[in-house]
Design an enzyme around this catalytic site. Structure first.
Site, mmCIF file in Angstrom:
data_model
loop_
_atom_site.group_PDB
_atom_site.id
_atom_site.type_symbol
_atom_site.label_atom_id
_atom_site.label_comp_id
_atom_site.label_asym_id
_atom_site.label_seq_id
_atom_site.Cartn_x
_atom_site.Cartn_y
_atom_site.Cartn_z
ATOM 1 N NE ARG A 53 29.779 31.968 30.906
ATOM 2 C CZ ARG A 53 30.479 30.896 30.566
ATOM 3 N NH1 ARG A 53 30.227 30.262 29.467
ATOM 4 N NH2 ARG A 53 31.423 30.413 31.353
ATOM 5 C CB THR A 54 31.802 38.500 32.813
ATOM 6 O OG1 THR A 54 30.941 37.574 33.473
ATOM 7 C CG2 THR A 54 31.518 39.897 33.342
ATOM 8 C CE LYS A 83 56.503 45.663 37.109
ATOM 9 N NZ LYS A 83 56.724 46.775 36.181
ATOM 10 N NE ARG A 104 34.615 37.804 36.912
ATOM 11 C CZ ARG A 104 33.915 36.901 36.215
ATOM 12 N NH1 ARG A 104 34.520 35.820 35.751
ATOM 13 N NH2 ARG A 104 32.625 37.087 35.992
ATOM 14 C CG HIS A 132 28.695 38.206 38.630
ATOM 15 N ND1 HIS A 132 28.890 39.264 37.743
ATOM 16 C CD2 HIS A 132 29.109 37.094 37.966
ATOM 17 C CE1 HIS A 132 29.404 38.786 36.618
ATOM 18 N NE2 HIS A 132 29.547 37.474 36.728
#
Ligand code: ASP
Length: 310
Positions: A53-54, A83, A104, A132
């Protein structure tokens, strides 16, 4: 007003009210097929953790406002972080490709670290078990749309309140509501953390712990179910000890008032019986759809210099 979106406590009551009004307006714009106010602007989405969703609602929001998107899903496997690149260096590079960056990450505080070096807006799309903020904004937008108010409400937060960043951020944003009461329903070991309880107390939000979901459902205007955050437990055994304890079903609908609602940030595992979905009080799919409108409002505020929120 808005430079970055990093945590809920950066917002005032007025900010939240304006964003709610703007999100409602964005719904109308989206239903008319969108507009072109962000034409020529590029949004980068970098997800170091899974998301449906986000990420997709941010991308949909940007496209509906005429902008474009570059994206990196599975960034923990495919970005130069593998890396050994730091988030600061990654942000310094990606900001040369995009006008805003959605991040995120499994580690709390990473989007804030990125924001410290960023010349473009950084949006926290979930940082570990911490925050959030865009979810909290779409949650209060949904409460406003469904109940017609964000004040004078009783909200039951149910499930994993310790590792769940969605209920943490929702509790924090509700400190801006007037006369809000919280009922905290969590299995032992995953109760709401003291930092959030302190914030509730210092804002005069009344709260109590409750073990009985039926009692909470009877009292609440909003029952906010959440998933046990399997990925955050130190080991399988401690996860198994708390999973499956609170499952919302028809017996809870029966005691709920007709005008109350059930929300869930989703994905659900077994917290809500699918038989509940067809009840008009099951508002979680409408809530997910509202995510597009609130994210349109946020992108407008961050990227459109003629926005009333800019
Ligand atoms: N989608 C929400 C989050 O990313 C809730 C969840 O995953 O349970 O925090």
């Amino acid at each position: 007003m808005l430079r970055h979106v990093l945590r809920v406590d950066q917002f005032t009551r007025t900010d939240v009210e304006r964003l709610i009004v703007s999100a409602a307006h964005m719904r109308t714009i989206a239903e008319r097929g969108g507009d072109d106010r962000l034409r020529g602007r590029i949004l980068a989405t970098m997800f170091f953790e899974p998301s449906t969703r986000t990420r997709m609602s941010f991308e949909s929001a940007m496209i509906r406002l005429g902008g474009r998107v570059i994206t990196m899903e599975n960034a923990s496997e495919t970005s130069s972080a593998v890396k050994g690149e730091t988030i600061e260096d990654t942000v310094r590079i990606v900001e040369t490709y995009a006008d805003a960056i959605v991040i995120r990450h499994p580690v709390a505080g990473i989007p804030e670290r990125g924001a410290q070096v960023a010349a473009v807006p950084i949006i926290n799309a979930g940082d570990g078990a911490h925050e959030h903020p865009t979810q909290a904004l779409l949650d209060v937008f949904t409460i406003q749309q469904e109940l017609g108010r964000i004040d004078d409400i009783t909200v039951a937060l149910v499930g994993d309140l310790r590792y769940g960043r969605a209920p943490r951020s929702l509790a924090m944003i509700l400190t801006l509501a007037r006369n809000c009461r919280l009922i905290l329903v969590a299995p032992p070991g995953v109760e709401m953390s003291p930092d959030v309880l302190d914030a509730l107390a210092s804002h005069g939000v009344e709260y109590r712990a409750e073990i009985d979901l039926v009692a909470a459902a009877r009292e609440a205007d909003v029952v906010y179910m959440t998933r046990v955050q399997k990925e955050r437990f130190p080991d399988e055994r401690s996860y198994l000890a708390v999973r499956g304890q609170y499952q919302f079903g028809e017996q809870h609908l029966e005691v709920m008032r007709p005008q109350s609602i059930v929300l869930h940030p989703l994905p659900r595992v077994d917290e809500i019986d699918p038989a509940v979905d067809s009840d008009p009080r099951a508002a979680y799919f409408r809530q997910a759809r509202n995510g597009v409108f609130m994210r349109m409002a946020l992108l407008d505020a961050l990227l459109n210099s003629s926005s009333t929120l800019a």
